[in-house]
Design a protein around this motif. Sequence first.
Motif, mmCIF file in Angstrom:
data_model
loop_
_atom_site.group_PDB
_atom_site.id
_atom_site.type_symbol
_atom_site.label_atom_id
_atom_site.label_comp_id
_atom_site.label_asym_id
_atom_site.label_seq_id
_atom_site.Cartn_x
_atom_site.Cartn_y
_atom_site.Cartn_z
ATOM 1 N N ARG A 1 46.739 41.779 59.629
ATOM 2 C CA ARG A 1 46.188 41.814 58.053
ATOM 3 C C ARG A 1 46.661 40.834 57.391
ATOM 4 N N ARG A 2 47.800 40.267 57.319
ATOM 5 C CA ARG A 2 48.239 39.489 56.598
ATOM 6 C C ARG A 2 47.537 37.912 56.790
ATOM 7 N N ARG A 3 47.179 37.699 57.913
ATOM 8 C CA ARG A 3 46.346 36.552 57.905
ATOM 9 C C ARG A 3 45.152 36.510 57.391
ATOM 10 N N VAL A 4 44.572 37.856 57.028
ATOM 11 C CA VAL A 4 43.210 38.096 56.272
ATOM 12 C C VAL A 4 43.499 38.272 54.731
ATOM 13 N N LEU A 5 44.610 38.991 54.662
ATOM 14 C CA LEU A 5 45.075 39.144 53.063
ATOM 15 C C LEU A 5 46.711 39.248 52.814
ATOM 16 N N PRO A 6 46.830 37.990 52.289
ATOM 17 C CA PRO A 6 48.350 37.741 52.008
ATOM 18 C C PRO A 6 48.854 39.042 50.885
ATOM 19 N N LEU A 7 50.050 39.398 51.012
ATOM 20 C CA LEU A 7 50.402 40.511 50.134
ATOM 21 C C LEU A 7 50.308 40.130 48.519
ATOM 22 N N GLU A 8 50.259 38.804 48.189
ATOM 23 C CA GLU A 8 50.114 38.320 46.746
ATOM 24 C C GLU A 8 48.614 38.743 46.455
ATOM 25 N N ASN A 9 48.102 38.961 47.401
ATOM 26 C CA ASN A 9 46.391 39.018 46.866
ATOM 27 C C ASN A 9 46.052 40.640 47.035
ATOM 28 N N TRP A 10 47.045 41.388 47.238
ATOM 29 C CA TRP A 10 46.884 42.790 47.516
ATOM 30 C C TRP A 10 46.224 43.623 46.062
ATOM 31 N N GLU A 11 46.548 43.279 45.162
ATOM 32 C CA GLU A 11 45.945 44.150 43.857
ATOM 33 C C GLU A 11 44.631 43.554 43.595
ATOM 34 N N SER A 12 44.273 42.336 43.769
ATOM 35 C CA SER A 12 42.628 41.851 43.792
ATOM 36 C C SER A 12 42.012 42.352 44.742
ATOM 37 N N ARG A 13 42.337 42.645 45.987
ATOM 38 C CA ARG A 13 41.716 43.304 46.987
ATOM 39 C C ARG A 13 41.338 44.764 46.616
ATOM 40 N N VAL A 14 42.400 45.841 46.214
ATOM 41 C CA VAL A 14 42.384 46.915 45.730
ATOM 42 C C VAL A 14 41.162 47.020 44.659
ATOM 43 N N ALA A 15 41.308 46.038 43.652
ATOM 44 C CA ALA A 15 40.150 46.161 42.686
ATOM 45 C C ALA A 15 38.958 45.985 43.229
ATOM 46 N N TRP A 16 38.804 44.838 44.195
ATOM 47 C CA TRP A 16 37.400 44.804 44.746
ATOM 48 C C TRP A 16 36.826 46.070 45.611
ATOM 49 N N ARG A 17 37.692 46.630 46.295
ATOM 50 C CA ARG A 17 37.405 47.682 46.989
ATOM 51 C C ARG A 17 36.889 48.787 46.095
ATOM 52 N N ASP A 18 37.586 49.124 44.866
ATOM 53 C CA ASP A 18 37.193 50.198 43.748
ATOM 54 C C ASP A 18 35.658 49.650 43.379
ATOM 55 N N ARG A 19 35.522 48.361 43.060
ATOM 56 C CA ARG A 19 34.162 48.031 42.654
ATOM 57 C C ARG A 19 32.978 48.308 43.678
ATOM 58 N N GLN A 20 33.469 48.038 44.900
ATOM 59 C CA GLN A 20 32.624 48.304 46.060
ATOM 60 C C GLN A 20 32.085 49.828 46.092
ATOM 61 N N LEU A 21 33.310 50.474 45.823
ATOM 62 C CA LEU A 21 33.025 52.099 45.929
ATOM 63 C C LEU A 21 32.025 52.410 44.549
ATOM 64 N N MET A 22 32.122 51.634 43.396
ATOM 65 C CA MET A 22 31.539 51.945 42.280
ATOM 66 C C MET A 22 30.068 51.732 42.583
ATOM 67 N N ALA A 23 29.842 50.660 43.061
ATOM 68 C CA ALA A 23 28.402 50.262 43.341
ATOM 69 C C ALA A 23 27.659 51.276 44.372
ATOM 70 N N LEU A 24 28.307 51.777 45.133
ATOM 71 C CA LEU A 24 27.741 52.956 45.971
ATOM 72 C C LEU A 24 27.516 54.141 45.375
ATOM 73 N N LEU A 25 28.661 54.508 44.320
ATOM 74 C CA LEU A 25 28.476 55.827 43.883
ATOM 75 C C LEU A 25 27.348 55.365 42.786
ATOM 76 N N GLN A 26 26.859 54.361 42.135
ATOM 77 C CA GLN A 26 25.808 53.967 40.935
ATOM 78 C C GLN A 26 24.590 54.178 41.946
ATOM 79 N N PHE A 27 24.446 53.706 43.254
ATOM 80 C CA PHE A 27 23.434 53.764 43.909
ATOM 81 C C PHE A 27 22.956 55.271 44.381
ATOM 82 N N ARG A 28 24.053 55.929 44.750
ATOM 83 C CA ARG A 28 23.802 57.424 44.845
ATOM 84 C C ARG A 28 23.241 58.243 43.513
ATOM 85 N N LYS A 29 24.075 57.893 42.569
ATOM 86 C CA LYS A 29 23.583 58.375 41.151
ATOM 87 C C LYS A 29 22.035 58.207 40.860
#
Length: 314
Positions: A281-309
């Motif tokens: 996991r650290r090779r893919v995502l250094p911990l210093e980038n953790w918060e930005s990846r969490v924000a990316w995940r949330d935006r992806q979920l928002m896009a899915l929820l928008q599609f469902r809506k």
Amino acid sequence: MNNNRPVAIIGAGSIGIAFALVFARAGFTVHIYDPDEIMRNKALPSLLARLGDLETFSLLDEKVESVAARVAVFEDQSLAVASSQLVMECAPEKVEVKRHIFSQLDLQTPADCILASASSAIPASHFTASLPGRERCLIAHPGNPPYLIPVIEIVPAPWTSVQTIREAIARFKTALMHPVLVQKEVEGFIFNRLQGAVLREAYSLIRDGVASVEDIDTVMTNGLGLRWSVIGPFETADLNTRGGIVSHAEKMGPAYMRIGAERGDRSTWPPELVATVNSARRRVLPLENWESRVAWRDRQLMALLQFRKNNKTR
């Protein structure tokens, strides 16, 4: 690779037709064979129906007729596979059936043709051991249907050559699929072992009176499945706990061990195993980038929820 050398499909059931669509859509010439005349007669109409659905959702880059023109149905298996670069066996999930088909294919195909089975659980070693050309045999297990779920598990037998593995991966990539290499033969491979783990627990929850069938499906479609369509289980754990996998294992590991023990599963997550996963996991995502990846995940979920809506689903 030469797209003019055909890909042959043995079996015109749902998976066989789906594979024909995958390869024809990617520009390959496709030959379909089924010993059942009724299935042969249904093959092209079924293919056209699925292509029509893809066109409706703007998932084809060509006209339906252009893709379908690359597909031919054969009455003779030996003619269907005679010049193939790859054969996909999509016959019933029975060892004796696959052993018979592969013994024929080993004689009927060019020496450099890859012989692949779409088996869901049976390792290739169970039906290719005695073949003179066994080094070119492997499993290529898809999600269902593969033209919509484009992961493909490449599972070599102990005697499958490295060249065969590499060329199979290359062919499926050319067909716009996402091959994953299963490095050791196990029944069920990756896809069905993960799916089976969920189903075993789901059945147990029903048996124990914990929840209804409908509510368990709701937890998946509006919970785990929604998230897993964006990230997998390891990334989920990595992003769910600040500090990543190591922190998640420390905080949640004991609870998961107790849950497993209730079902008779005594497996654990020893520190060295957690360290292996954490290193990946650290090779893919250094911990210093953790918060930005969490924000990316949330935006992806928002896009899915928008599609469902917008499409009024769930």
